[in-house]
Design an enzyme around this catalytic site. Structure first.
Site, PDB file in Angstrom:
ATOM      1  N   LEU A 152     -25.570  13.853  32.671  1.00  8.14           N
ATOM      2  CA  LEU A 152     -24.761  13.467  33.830  1.00  8.14           C
ATOM      3  C   LEU A 152     -23.326  13.130  33.446  1.00  8.14           C
ATOM      4  O   LEU A 152     -22.472  12.951  34.326  1.00  8.14           O
ATOM      5  CB  LEU A 152     -25.360  12.230  34.524  1.00  8.14           C
ATOM      6  CG  LEU A 152     -26.832  12.265  34.948  1.00  8.14           C
ATOM      7  CD1 LEU A 152     -27.175  11.029  35.765  1.00  8.14           C
ATOM      8  CD2 LEU A 152     -27.153  13.490  35.770  1.00  8.14           C
ATOM      9  N   TYR A 201     -11.745  21.299  37.994  1.00  9.37           N
ATOM     10  CA  TYR A 201     -13.066  20.670  37.943  1.00  9.37           C
ATOM     11  C   TYR A 201     -14.163  21.696  38.268  1.00  9.37           C
ATOM     12  O   TYR A 201     -15.147  21.823  37.547  1.00  9.37           O
ATOM     13  CB  TYR A 201     -13.115  19.494  38.919  1.00  9.37           C
ATOM     14  CG  TYR A 201     -14.381  18.699  38.811  1.00  9.37           C
ATOM     15  CD1 TYR A 201     -14.612  17.895  37.702  1.00  9.37           C
ATOM     16  CD2 TYR A 201     -15.360  18.760  39.790  1.00  9.37           C
ATOM     17  CE1 TYR A 201     -15.789  17.173  37.575  1.00  9.37           C
ATOM     18  CE2 TYR A 201     -16.539  18.044  39.678  1.00  9.37           C
ATOM     19  CZ  TYR A 201     -16.742  17.247  38.576  1.00  9.37           C
ATOM     20  OH  TYR A 201     -17.914  16.534  38.460  1.00  9.37           O
TER      21      TYR A 201
END
Ligand code: UDP
Length: 323
Positions: free
Chosen positions: A76, A149
């Site tokens: 994560l 991103y």
């Protein structure tokens, strides 16, 4: 079971760690505390089955030692929030590309089952909602920093599937849509904690643009349960799944709901996001998942609606302001 969570001091990672510990599992976390915090894990910090390493996923020596000792890796660790990507473009790219390369290659080398958290940002400016997993990626120009991103996360996904094909690496990719809940910081641009803080302080609630853009928000608890239910499905490996809510709200509706639920005297104002972010910001008008695939695989069905989510977040912000 022994789990490693990269980014386990983050908002989602800390909820996942709590849930896994509750089920009796052993949880190791690596986090550089760039956006995660010790506060997020204060309830579990001293749990006998919880192990914390404050370090970066760029440290491959430590990472390899940790990966060898566990049964499963939740990856994560990543840059969080539009604001951080806009403010720290170089670091954001390095951590998402080099950091994830480290995690994936070492997990593949030791043949550890892995879940890679990717993002709905991947769908970019595609307007064909709801998004199915095989939809096209529609990304803006490289002169607009926001899109870095989505591009880095797309590279991460390509890499995961390349290792799956070439090395039989057991990996699942999930694309998270706007996930919210207690402990989410308002620092990195996330709209719900920002609006709640503004409302509780009776400051103007800052809607970007005309507020007609929409998002689908899910509660972090639904997402954590969704992850845990997914990794036990052998057929899920080698695949990508959307994970999120189908309840679509406009940002204007969100601002009104938060103002009402906090009984705030705040004014709702529409502002140009360029006033907050540097140049290179571009918003998406709609973002909604098609969750047929994960529903068919695991019966995934979010339990929290938008009002429940806002209520939980308000309580959390109030509690943390007092304590
Ligand atoms: N937003 C807003 N005001 C804020 C922060 C965000 O109107 O103070 C809007 C933003 O433009 C976007 C939505 O809220 O349309 C969700 O923003 P967030 O940064 O939480 O997540 P995103 O979906 O953009 O990644």
């Amino acid at each position: 079971m022994k789990y490693l969570i990269t980014g386990g001091c983050g908002f989602i990672g800390s909820h996942l760690a709590e849930k896994l510990l509750l089920s009796g599992s052993d949880v190791t976390v690596i986090d550089d505390l760039s956006t995660g915090s010790l506060d997020n894990i204060k309830e579990i910090m001293h749990h006998e089955k919880f192990h914390l390493f404050i370090d970066t996923i760029l440290n491959s020596v430590l990472l390899e030692e940790m990966i060898q000792k566990v049964d499963f890796v939740f990856h994560l660790a990543a840059v969080v929030g539009v604001k951080r990507v806009m403010d720290n473009p170089v670091d954001s790219i390095i951590i998402n590309v080099e950091g994830t390369y480290n995690v994936l290659r070492l997990c593949a080398k030791h043949n550890k089952k892995t879940l890679l958290a990717s993002t709905s940002e991947i769908y970019g400016k595609n307007t064909n909602v709801p998004f199915k997993e095989d939809a096209d990626i529609v990304i803006g120009t490289t002169k607009k920093k926001r899109w870095s991103y989505a591009c880095t996360k797309a590279i991460d996904e390509f890499l995961a599937f390349a290792f799956f094909e070439e090395k039989n690496f057991p990996v699942i990719v999930i694309r998270l849509f706007n996930t919210v809940g207690p402990r989410q910081s308002d620092k990195y641009g996330m709209v719900i904690p920002r609006f709640i803080k503004q409302a509780l302080n009776n400051q103007p609630i800052t809607v970007f643009g005309d507020g007609k853009q929409t998002r689908c928000f899910s509660h972090v608890k639904d997402i954590v349960d969704g992850m845990i239910n997914l990794i036990i499905k052998e057929d899920a490996y080698g695949q990508v799944f959307n994970m999120g809510s189908e309840e679509e709200v406009t940002i204007e509706e969100l601002a009104i709901a938060i103002k009402e639920m906090t009984k705030s005297a705040s004014e709702i104002i529409c502002i140009n996001p360029q006033e907050i972010y540097s140049k290179g910001f571009e918003d998406m008008s709609r973002r909604m998942p098609d969750i047929t695939k994960i529903r068919d695989m695991t019966n995934f069905s979010p339990q929290y609606n938008i009002k429940d989510i806002i209520r939980d977040c308000i309580e959390d912000v109030k509690k943390n302001r007092i304590s």
